[in-house]
Write an enzyme that holds these catalytic residues in place. Structure first.
Site, PDB file in Angstrom:
ATOM      1  N   HIS A  63     -15.110   8.186 -19.153  1.00  0.00           N
ATOM      2  CA  HIS A  63     -14.848   7.454 -17.899  1.00  0.00           C
ATOM      3  C   HIS A  63     -15.035   8.360 -16.679  1.00  0.00           C
ATOM      4  CE1 HIS A  63     -13.285   3.643 -19.488  1.00  0.00           C
ATOM      5  NE2 HIS A  63     -12.884   4.377 -20.515  1.00  0.00           N
ATOM      6  N   GLY A 110       0.819  -1.219   0.000  1.00  0.00           N
ATOM      7  CA  GLY A 110       0.000   0.000   0.000  1.00  0.00           C
ATOM      8  C   GLY A 110       0.848   1.262   0.000  1.00  0.00           C
ATOM      9  N   LYS A 111       1.954   1.221  -0.778  1.00  0.00           N
ATOM     10  CA  LYS A 111       2.792   2.434  -0.883  1.00  0.00           C
ATOM     11  C   LYS A 111       2.002   3.581  -1.479  1.00  0.00           C
ATOM     12  CE  LYS A 111       6.339   1.274  -3.260  1.00  0.00           C
ATOM     13  NZ  LYS A 111       6.671  -0.019  -3.557  1.00  0.00           N
ATOM     14  N   GLY A 112       1.154   3.252  -2.462  1.00  0.00           N
ATOM     15  CA  GLY A 112       0.362   4.287  -3.134  1.00  0.00           C
ATOM     16  C   GLY A 112      -0.547   5.005  -2.149  1.00  0.00           C
ATOM     17  N   GLU A 140     -15.661  -3.229 -33.734  1.00  0.00           N
ATOM     18  CA  GLU A 140     -14.573  -3.795 -32.918  1.00  0.00           C
ATOM     19  C   GLU A 140     -14.746  -5.316 -32.809  1.00  0.00           C
ATOM     20  OE1 GLU A 140     -14.320  -2.254 -28.889  1.00  0.00           O
ATOM     21  OE2 GLU A 140     -12.517  -3.424 -28.460  1.00  0.00           O
ATOM     22  N   GLY A 182     -19.654   0.019 -21.870  1.00  0.00           N
ATOM     23  CA  GLY A 182     -21.011  -0.152 -21.339  1.00  0.00           C
ATOM     24  C   GLY A 182     -22.021   0.651 -22.146  1.00  0.00           C
ATOM     25  N   ASP A 232      -2.097   3.521  -9.007  1.00  0.00           N
ATOM     26  CA  ASP A 232      -1.769   4.288  -7.797  1.00  0.00           C
ATOM     27  C   ASP A 232      -2.071   5.775  -7.978  1.00  0.00           C
ATOM     28  OD1 ASP A 232      -1.070   2.513  -5.857  1.00  0.00           O
ATOM     29  OD2 ASP A 232       1.052   2.432  -6.412  1.00  0.00           O
ATOM     30  N   CYS A 235     -18.414   3.764 -21.058  1.00  0.00           N
ATOM     31  CA  CYS A 235     -17.585   3.524 -22.251  1.00  0.00           C
ATOM     32  C   CYS A 235     -18.070   2.293 -23.012  1.00  0.00           C
ATOM     33  CB  CYS A 235     -16.117   3.467 -21.865  1.00  0.00           C
ATOM     34  SG  CYS A 235     -15.059   3.946 -23.236  1.00  0.00           S
ATOM     35  N   GLU A 288     -15.466   7.577 -13.726  1.00  0.00           N
ATOM     36  CA  GLU A 288     -14.871   7.012 -12.499  1.00  0.00           C
ATOM     37  C   GLU A 288     -13.511   7.624 -12.166  1.00  0.00           C
ATOM     38  OE1 GLU A 288     -15.142   5.479 -15.397  1.00  0.00           O
ATOM     39  OE2 GLU A 288     -13.652   3.893 -15.701  1.00  0.00           O
ATOM     40  N   GLU A 341       7.261   8.151  -5.509  1.00  0.00           N
ATOM     41  CA  GLU A 341       7.122   6.752  -5.070  1.00  0.00           C
ATOM     42  C   GLU A 341       7.901   5.856  -6.031  1.00  0.00           C
ATOM     43  OE1 GLU A 341       2.990   5.415  -5.109  1.00  0.00           O
ATOM     44  OE2 GLU A 341       3.597   3.312  -5.004  1.00  0.00           O
TER      45      GLU A 341
HETATM   46  N1  GLN Z   1     -13.349  -0.994 -26.728  1.00  0.00           N
HETATM   47  C1  GLN Z   1     -14.124   0.206 -26.812  1.00  0.00           C
HETATM   48  C2  GLN Z   1     -13.438   1.265 -27.662  1.00  0.00           C
HETATM   49  O1  GLN Z   1     -12.265   1.206 -27.886  1.00  0.00           O
HETATM   50  C3  GLN Z   1     -14.421   0.757 -25.439  1.00  0.00           C
HETATM   51  C4  GLN Z   1     -13.192   1.203 -24.680  1.00  0.00           C
HETATM   52  C5  GLN Z   1     -13.422   1.388 -23.218  1.00  0.00           C
HETATM   53  O2  GLN Z   1     -14.407   0.908 -22.667  1.00  0.00           O
HETATM   54  N2  GLN Z   1     -12.501   2.044 -22.538  1.00  0.00           N
HETATM   55  O3  GLN Z   1     -14.070   2.167 -28.128  1.00  0.00           O
END
Ligand code: GLN
Length: 567
Positions: free
Chosen positions: A510, A16-18, A408, A386, A71, A384, A512, A140
Site C-alpha cells: 500500500h 476535522g479534529k484530526g 479468496e 488491484g 486520522d 494490493c 498510499e 485526540e
Molecule cells: N483481499 C486481498 C488479500 O487479502 C487484498 C487485500 C488488500 O487489497 N488490502 O490479499
C-alpha cells in the site's frame, strides 16, 4: 518532562479534529519541538481492522502493522512524527487489557470499576507516548463531548492534569459556531453548551477553536470567551477552507495558535516562528496547476470519500509534484460488469487505478478495468487487490486460463494465480494470518518501479492475506508480465509490470500510506506523470487533426466525458 495537549470536540462530529491536531503538531514540529500524536476512539471494536470502510472510512496501516483510524493518516501527511501501536487506542482495546488482567488474577480480588481501573489504564496509555526525548504529546479524543462512550476518556484526561501538574497540560476544545441563514447570524449557544458540559466534568478548556463558515468578529470572540471562561485571544476562529485542508495549518498559524501554545507552556526557547516555506510552495503549486489528467479510481465504496482517503490524497500529492490538476472519477466496479461497461465508462480517462479491497463484490468489473487499460495502453496503477486483479486478468486474457482467479473468490479454481502461501507450500498454520506492516522489497534494475524509486531496496506497508502464486511465475514472465519486485528472500512477488505498455505497474503493498503533500510517493508521482503525458499527447493529436481537417470525428478533449471529482 513532556507537555500534554488534549483535544476534544463539541457540538457535532466530523469537525476535522484530526486535521486540527495534525496542523497543530506540524506547527510545533516546525518550531523545533519533538511532537508525538495519539488518538483515542471510544467505540468497542478492539481496532478498526474489521470495520466496514463504507461506515468508518479506510483502515490506515502503520509501519509496525497496527491497523488504525484514518486520522492517523492526517498525522503522517502533515508531520514527521513517528506513529506506532500506542498511537491509537479504542475503548475495546482498553477493556480487553483490563479484562485479560482480571482473568489473570492481577487485580488481587478487587472490584474492577471505570474509575479507577479504566481511567488508570487510559492514563497509562497516555504516559506511554512520552519518551525521554518527547517535548509534546497531542492526544485526540474521538467522538463528541456528551457521548456516553467518551466519558472515561474525559475523566482520565481530567485526572491526568492532577497527576502531572496543570502547567504541563493544555485542553483544546474544537467546536462549531453555525451560521443561521434565517437570522443571518453566527450562533454561539451550541459552543457555550458544549464547553458547559466539559466544565461539569471538571475540564476548563484553555483554548477554543471555533469552526465557522464566516469570520468571527472580535465582539463575537469576546462573547464566547466570557461565557466559556476563556481569555479572548485563546478563542480562535478556524474558517472553512474551500480549497484544501493543507491550508489549515497556515491559517491556524496566522491566528497565532502555535505562539499561544508555546507561551502557555512557557517554552520560550521555541519562540522562533515555524518555517513554512516548502509548505507555502506546495500550496501555490496546488492552486496553480498547468496541466490536467483524468484518473478513474475503480473500487466498491465509491459514495464514501473516506473509504479510499489515502489513495485520493496520494493522487493529489502526485498532481502537485507534476503541476497537474488531477480530476478523479470515482467508478463503481460493478458498473463495469455490463457489456462494454469499461469501454463506455472509462472512455476519456488518462489513467486508471484499482485500489485495495476484500471480498468478491465488483471483482469482475475491476478485471474489466485492467483489461481496458492494458489493451488501450492507458497508464494503470494497481494497489494490493488491484495487483491481484491485474494478475488474474493477464492469466485469463493473455495466458488463456479462462478460469483464473484468486482462492479468496473461487476456492475450487484450477488456475489459482493468486492464493495463500499456505496453499502454495502446503504449510498448515500460516493460513488466515494477515501480512501487516512494513516489509522490504528488492526491485529489478531498469524496471519502471526502480526508475520511480531511484533505488533497488524499498520498504512499504502491507495489509493482505493472498499472494502471487509462484507456480505460475515462469509462464507470466515469458509472456511479458515482469515480476519487477520481490521480497529479498525471493519468495514473494511484490511488484509486477507489463513489458509492452507505456506505464502499467501494480504492487502488492500500500504505497498510499507513505505519500505526503510535500513529498509525493514515487509510484503515484510517475503514474500521474504518465497519465498527464498521455493527455498532452492526445490533445496535440486532436489539435493537429482539427487543424489539418484529417479527422472529421475528432472532438476537443473538453467535450469528452469529464470527471466528477477534482482534488
Ligand atoms: N483481499 C486481498 C488479500 O487479502 C487484498 C487485500 C488488500 O487489497 N488490502 O490479499
Amino acid at each position: 518532562m513532556a507537555k500534554h495537549i488534549f483535544v476534544t470536540g463539541g457540538v457535532v462530529s466530523s469537525l476535522g479534529k484530526g486535521i486540527t491536531c495534525a496542523s497543530m503538531a506540524m506547527l510545533l514540529e516546525r518550531r523545533g519541538l519533538k511532537v508525538r500524536l495519539q488518538k483515542f476512539d471510544p467505540y468497542l471494536n478492539v481496532d478498526p481492522g474489521t470495520m466496514n470502510p463504507a461506515q468508518h472510512g479506510e483502515v490506515y496501516v502503520l509501519d509496525d502493522g497496527t491497523e488504525t483510524d484514518l486520522d492517523l493518516g492526517h498525522y503522517e501527511r502533515f508531520t514527521n512524527a513517528e506513529l506506532d501501536r500506542h498511537s491509537n487506542y479504542t475503548s475495546g482495546r482498553i477493556y480487553q487489557t483490563i479484562i485479560n488482567k482480571e482473568r489473570h488474577g492481577d487485580y488481587l480480588g478487587q472490584t474492577i470499576q471505570v474509575i479507577p481501573h479504566v481511567t488508570d489504564e487510559i492514563k497509562r496509555c497516555i504516559h506511554m507516548m512520552a519518551k525521554p526525548e518527547t517535548d509534546i504529546v497531542i492526544t485526540e479524543i474521538g467522538g463528541t463531548v456528551g457521548d456516553i462512550e467518551g466519558l472515561p476518556f474525559l475523566e482520565a484526561i481530567r485526572q491526568f492534569a492532577l497527576d502531572v501538574g496543570k502547567h504541563n497540560c493544555l485542553y483544546v476544545h474544537l467546536t462549531l459556531v453555525p451560521y443561521l441563514k434565517a437570522a443571518q447570524e453566527l450562533k454561539t449557544k451550541p459552543t457555550q453548551h458544549s464547553v458547559g458540559m466539559l466544565r461539569q466534568i471538571g475540564i476548563q478548556p484553555d483554548i477554543l477553536i471555533c469552526r465557522t463558515e464566516r469570520d468571527l468578529s472580535d465582539d463575537m470572540r469576546k462573547k464566547i470567551g466570557l461565557f466559556c471562561n476563556i481569555e479572548n485571544r485563546a478563542v480562535i476562529a478556524e474558517k472553512d477552507r474551500d480549497f484544501s485542508v493543507y491550508e489549515v495549518p497556515v491559517s491556524l498559524h496566522e491566528k497565532k495558535l502555535d505562539e499561544l501554545i508555546i507561551e502557555k507552556f512557557g517554552l520560550t526557547q521555541f519562540s522562533q516562528p515555524p518555517n513554512l516555506d516548502d509548505w507555502m510552495k506546495m500550496l501555490a503549486k496546488l492552486k496553480n496547476p498547468t496541466h490536467e489528467a483524468n484518473i478513474a479510481v475503480v473500487g466498491k465504496y465509491m459514495e464514501t470519500h473516506d473509504a479510499y482517503k489515502s489513495i485520493y490524497e496520494s493522487l493529489m500529492h502526485a498532481g502537485i509534484a507534476n503541476s497537474t490538476r488531477v480530476r478523479i472519477t470515482k467508478v463503481d466496479a460493478e458498473d463495469l460488469e455490463d457489456d462494454h461497461g469499461a469501454e463506455n465508462i472509462l472512455n476519456g480517462m488518462d489513467g486508471i487505478l484499482v485500489p485495495g479491497g476484500f471480498g468478491d463484490r465488483g471483482i469482475e468489473g475491476k478485471i474489466q478495468a485492467v483489461r481496458y487499460a492494458r489493451e488501450n495502453n492507458i497508464p494503470f496503477f494497481g494497489v494490493c487487490l488491484g495487483m491481484q486483479c491485474a494478475t488474474i486478468e493477464f492469466a485469463r486474457n493473455v495466458l488463456g486460463y479462462k478460469d483464473a482467479s484468486s482462492t479468496e473468490f473461487t476456492g475450487d479454481t484450477r488456475s489459482p494465480v493468486i492464493c495463500m502461501m499456505s496453499e502454495q507450500e502446503k504449510v498448515e498454520n500460516l493460513g488466515g494470518t494477515m501480512r501487516l506492516g512494513q516489509y522490504p522489497t528488492e526491485l529489478l534494475l531498469g524496471s519502471k518501479a526502480y526508475e520511480a524509486y531511484g533505488t533497488n531496496l524499498i520498504h512499504e506497508r502491507h495489509r493482505h492475506r493472498y499472494e502471487f502464486n509462484n507456480n505460475f511465475r515462469a509462464e507470466f514472465s515469458e509472456k511479458g508480465f515482469i515480476l519487477s519486485g520481490l521480497s529479498p528472500d525471493g519468495k514473494l512477488v511484490e511488484v509486477v509490470e507489463l513489458k509492452n505498455h507505456p506505464w502499467f505497474v501494480a504492487v502488492q503493498y500500500h504505497p498510499e500510506f507513505k505519500s505526503k503533500p510535500t513529498q509525493a510517493h514515487p509510484l503515484f508521482r510517475e503514474f500521474v506523470r504518465a497519465s498527464r503525458d498521455r493527455r498532452r499527447l492526445q490533445a496535440s493529436a486532436v489539435a493537429e487533426a482539427l487543424t489539418n481537417g484529417t479527422n472529421k470525428e475528432a472532438k476537443p478533449l473538453s467535450d469528452q466525458r469529464t470527471a466528477s471529482y477534482s482534488c
